[in-house]
Design a protein around this motif. Structure first.
Motif, PDB file in Angstrom:
ATOM      1  N   ILE A  14      45.462  44.288  57.838  1.00 45.61           N
ATOM      2  CA  ILE A  14      45.507  44.325  56.368  1.00 45.61           C
ATOM      3  C   ILE A  14      45.290  42.931  55.769  1.00 45.61           C
ATOM      4  CG2 ILE A  14      46.979  44.813  54.368  1.00 45.61           C
ATOM      5  CD1 ILE A  14      48.349  46.961  56.048  1.00 45.61           C
ATOM      6  N   ALA A  15      45.943  41.928  56.349  1.00 49.97           N
ATOM      7  CA  ALA A  15      45.941  40.599  55.757  1.00 49.97           C
ATOM      8  C   ALA A  15      44.588  39.901  55.860  1.00 49.97           C
ATOM      9  CB  ALA A  15      47.026  39.742  56.403  1.00 49.97           C
ATOM     10  N   THR A  16      43.895  40.077  56.978  1.00 54.68           N
ATOM     11  CA  THR A  16      42.642  39.340  57.167  1.00 54.68           C
ATOM     12  C   THR A  16      41.568  39.728  56.143  1.00 54.68           C
ATOM     13  OG1 THR A  16      43.144  39.156  59.538  1.00 54.68           O
ATOM     14  CG2 THR A  16      40.882  38.706  58.860  1.00 54.68           C
ATOM     15  N   PRO A  17      41.264  41.033  55.937  1.00 50.89           N
ATOM     16  CA  PRO A  17      40.271  41.363  54.902  1.00 50.89           C
ATOM     17  C   PRO A  17      40.723  40.944  53.498  1.00 50.89           C
ATOM     18  CG  PRO A  17      40.581  43.216  56.389  1.00 50.89           C
ATOM     19  CD  PRO A  17      41.661  42.240  56.689  1.00 50.89           C
TER      20      PRO A  17
ATOM     21  N   GLY B 180      38.871  38.415  50.863  1.00 51.94           N
ATOM     22  CA  GLY B 180      38.552  38.719  49.469  1.00 51.94           C
ATOM     23  C   GLY B 180      39.066  37.662  48.522  1.00 51.94           C
ATOM     24  N   VAL B 181      40.265  37.171  48.772  1.00 47.10           N
ATOM     25  CA  VAL B 181      40.853  36.152  47.898  1.00 47.10           C
ATOM     26  C   VAL B 181      40.047  34.858  47.967  1.00 47.10           C
ATOM     27  CG1 VAL B 181      42.876  34.693  47.520  1.00 47.10           C
ATOM     28  CG2 VAL B 181      43.168  37.142  47.984  1.00 47.10           C
ATOM     29  N   VAL B 182      39.767  34.397  49.200  1.00 49.17           N
ATOM     30  CA  VAL B 182      39.064  33.111  49.322  1.00 49.17           C
ATOM     31  C   VAL B 182      37.622  33.234  48.825  1.00 49.17           C
ATOM     32  CG1 VAL B 182      40.533  32.403  51.250  1.00 49.17           C
ATOM     33  CG2 VAL B 182      38.345  33.542  51.712  1.00 49.17           C
ATOM     34  N   ARG B 183      37.035  34.432  48.949  1.00 49.34           N
ATOM     35  CA  ARG B 183      35.659  34.610  48.447  1.00 49.34           C
ATOM     36  C   ARG B 183      35.636  34.531  46.926  1.00 49.34           C
ATOM     37  NH1 ARG B 183      30.453  33.729  49.547  1.00 49.34           N
ATOM     38  NH2 ARG B 183      29.066  35.489  49.029  1.00 49.34           N
TER      39      ARG B 183
ATOM     40  N   VAL C  86      32.837  41.986  46.568  1.00 46.12           N
ATOM     41  CA  VAL C  86      33.985  41.588  47.385  1.00 46.12           C
ATOM     42  C   VAL C  86      34.882  42.784  47.662  1.00 46.12           C
ATOM     43  CG1 VAL C  86      36.111  40.230  47.393  1.00 46.12           C
ATOM     44  CG2 VAL C  86      33.946  39.164  46.712  1.00 46.12           C
ATOM     45  N   ILE C  87      35.096  43.618  46.645  1.00 46.61           N
ATOM     46  CA  ILE C  87      35.927  44.817  46.856  1.00 46.61           C
ATOM     47  C   ILE C  87      35.308  45.729  47.914  1.00 46.61           C
ATOM     48  CG2 ILE C  87      36.742  46.940  45.784  1.00 46.61           C
ATOM     49  CD1 ILE C  87      37.168  45.396  43.202  1.00 46.61           C
ATOM     50  N   LEU C  88      33.982  45.899  47.846  1.00 48.59           N
ATOM     51  CA  LEU C  88      33.303  46.730  48.848  1.00 48.59           C
ATOM     52  C   LEU C  88      33.434  46.129  50.251  1.00 48.59           C
ATOM     53  CD1 LEU C  88      30.049  47.736  46.901  1.00 48.59           C
ATOM     54  CD2 LEU C  88      32.071  49.135  47.380  1.00 48.59           C
ATOM     55  N   ASP C  89      33.252  44.814  50.356  1.00 48.10           N
ATOM     56  CA  ASP C  89      33.364  44.158  51.666  1.00 48.10           C
ATOM     57  C   ASP C  89      34.786  44.296  52.226  1.00 48.10           C
ATOM     58  OD1 ASP C  89      30.729  43.410  51.580  1.00 48.10           O
ATOM     59  OD2 ASP C  89      31.146  41.398  50.761  1.00 48.10           O
ATOM     60  N   VAL C  90      35.773  44.067  51.363  1.00 42.94           N
ATOM     61  CA  VAL C  90      37.165  44.161  51.811  1.00 42.94           C
ATOM     62  C   VAL C  90      37.499  45.597  52.216  1.00 42.94           C
ATOM     63  CG1 VAL C  90      39.567  43.982  51.070  1.00 42.94           C
ATOM     64  CG2 VAL C  90      37.936  42.168  50.490  1.00 42.94           C
ATOM     65  N   THR C  91      37.023  46.560  51.432  1.00 49.14           N
ATOM     66  CA  THR C  91      37.290  47.966  51.761  1.00 49.14           C
ATOM     67  C   THR C  91      36.658  48.345  53.092  1.00 49.14           C
ATOM     68  OG1 THR C  91      37.354  48.525  49.404  1.00 49.14           O
ATOM     69  CG2 THR C  91      37.068  50.331  50.950  1.00 49.14           C
TER      70      THR C  91
END
Length: 422
Positions: free
Chosen positions: A157-160, A164-167, A181-186
């Motif tokens: 959970i934390a890594t994606p 997203g936060v750092v991106r 970013v939301i799509l990548d994290v999802t």
């Protein structure tokens, strides 16, 4: 008897585990055979899988980077060196957990440094992911090898989310970056969750299989130990049956001093066997003894039964020495034949002869009487004086027994040849 049963339990359990194929993995821990194999399979999958995604990230790192000057090379080396070490460790099956854990921690640190490393760098494009993105799921899958389930969930959970936060920090919160970013994290969360679930599922199945195997082996061991104990009890009872019954019958029928003496001697022998019932029936040294020693032992045993007996000796020079267990079996079987002759034929014409041959090499004991004889085939099944104390005893040491009984008398022949078993 308790120690014998415990030893039987251990030997039966070892035999049961011996039926399981022994490889390097299974020998490490018999109780986790399947789990060990699954762990090895997981490392073999993680290694090549990480190599594919790692190669994609590595080639992406050769393109234009988002990092500021002086940051690109240290970040690439700091991330890819632990990744290469993890792939090699997973492939060879050595130190996989250690290097996988190192890579998972190093990658999180690299993500945490990403905003700092990209500060002042080229403006990022919303549709182009940096090379570090391709390693997000490599970091999550590495935790399947390295960490317990709770930490696997945290990393998945934390890594994606951290990416997203750092991106977004790198992009300065521009609206054009939010949806990509939301799509990548999802995507990373879904893929990481699937990999995490597969690892947990296979490990759970392996644990259940090992537990079922342990229960089955324990049940098999308990059943086999019970059967062995019962078999031992029946064997001891069979060997003791005729000794005790013969002593009782001799005592009941004794009408002369000689018969009384014989009954007392038979009772003493039965009590001695009962006292030694927990010991090996073939106890004593197996050191070979001269063939003539058998004649001396038979005479001594006969005197203990109150019978004055002289064994005729016809032993050739060069007759092989007889192993201790074989000699003991021959003497005991001969004494059973002598006791039968005294009890059923009143010792009429009782003689015992010991012969020894140098070629092919062996000894024979013949016990003869001139009684009325009997029908060997008509002996009841519960009469084990001949079957247990003579036939079975000789067969157990590789010998042979033969009984020839007619109305003119009975001859019991006990033979052993050096080439039969020893």
């Amino acid at each position: 008897m308790t120690s014998a049963v415990a030893e039987s339990d251990r030997s039966v359990l070892d035999e049961a585990w011996g039926r399981i194929p022994h490889t390097r993995e299974s020998q490490a821990d018999q109780g986790t055979f399947t789990q060990t194999r699954i762990e090895r399979v997981i490392t073999l999958i993680v290694g090549p899988g990480s190599l594919v995604l790692g190669a994609q990230a590595f080639f992406a790192a050769f393109g234009p980077g988002d990092e500021a000057q002086g940051w690109h090379l240290p970040l690439v080396l700091g991330v890819f060196l632990p990744l290469v070490a993890m792939i090699i460790a997973c492939s060879v099956g050595r130190f996989a957990r250690v290097f996988s854990g190192i890579f998972a921690v190093v990658f999180l640190l690299a993500l945490a440094l990403w905003p700092l490393a990209t500060a002042g760098g080229p403006a990022p494009a919303p549709t182009e992911n940096p090379w570090i993105f391709y390693l997000v799921n490599v970091a999550t899958v590495s935790t399947i090898v390295a960490f317990p389930l709770a930490l696997q969930i945290v990393w998945t959970i934390a890594t994606p989310l951290l990416f997203g936060v750092v991106r977004l920090l790198q992009a300065g919160g521009q609206p054009d970056f939010v949806l990509p970013v939301i799509l990548d994290v999802t995507f990373a969360l879904i893929l990481g969750s699937v990999l995490l679930t597969l690892g947990w599922m296979y490990r759970s199945i392996a644990a259940n299989v090992d537990q079922a195997r342990a229960v089955a082996v324990s049940s098999y061991a308990a059943a086999a130990a019970t059967a062995a104990t019962e078999h031992e009890r029946v064997a001891v009872a069979a060997l003791m049956h005729d000794s005790v019954l013969g002593a009782l019958l001799a005592a009941e029928r004794a009408s002369s001093p000689r018969e009384r003496t014989l009954a007392v001697s038979m009772a003493r022998e039965a009590l001695t066997r009962l006292a030694n019932a927990e010991k090996d029936s073939l106890e004593g040294s197996d050191e070979p003894v001269p063939a003539l020693r058998l004649a001396d032992d038979i005479e001594v045993a006969a005197r203990e039964l109150g019978i004055d007996l002289v064994v005729t000796r016809a032993v050739e020079e060069g007759t092989p020495r007889v192993p201790g267990r074989v000699a003991r079996a021959l003497v005991l079987a001969a004494m059973q034949a002598v006791a039968n002759a005294v009890q059923h034929a009143d010792a009429q014409g009782l003689t015992v002869e010991l012969t020894g041959d140098s070629a092919p090499g062996g000894v024979a004991v013949r016990v003869r009487d001139t009684g009325a004889g009997f029908d060997v085939a008509a002996i009841p099944d519960d009469r084990l004086g001949i079957r247990g104390s003579i036939n079975a005893r000789l067969a157990a040491v590789g010998g042979r027994s033969d009984i020839d009984s007619t109305s003119a008398g009975t001859t019991v022949t006990l033979e052993w040849e050096s080439g039969d078993r020893w």
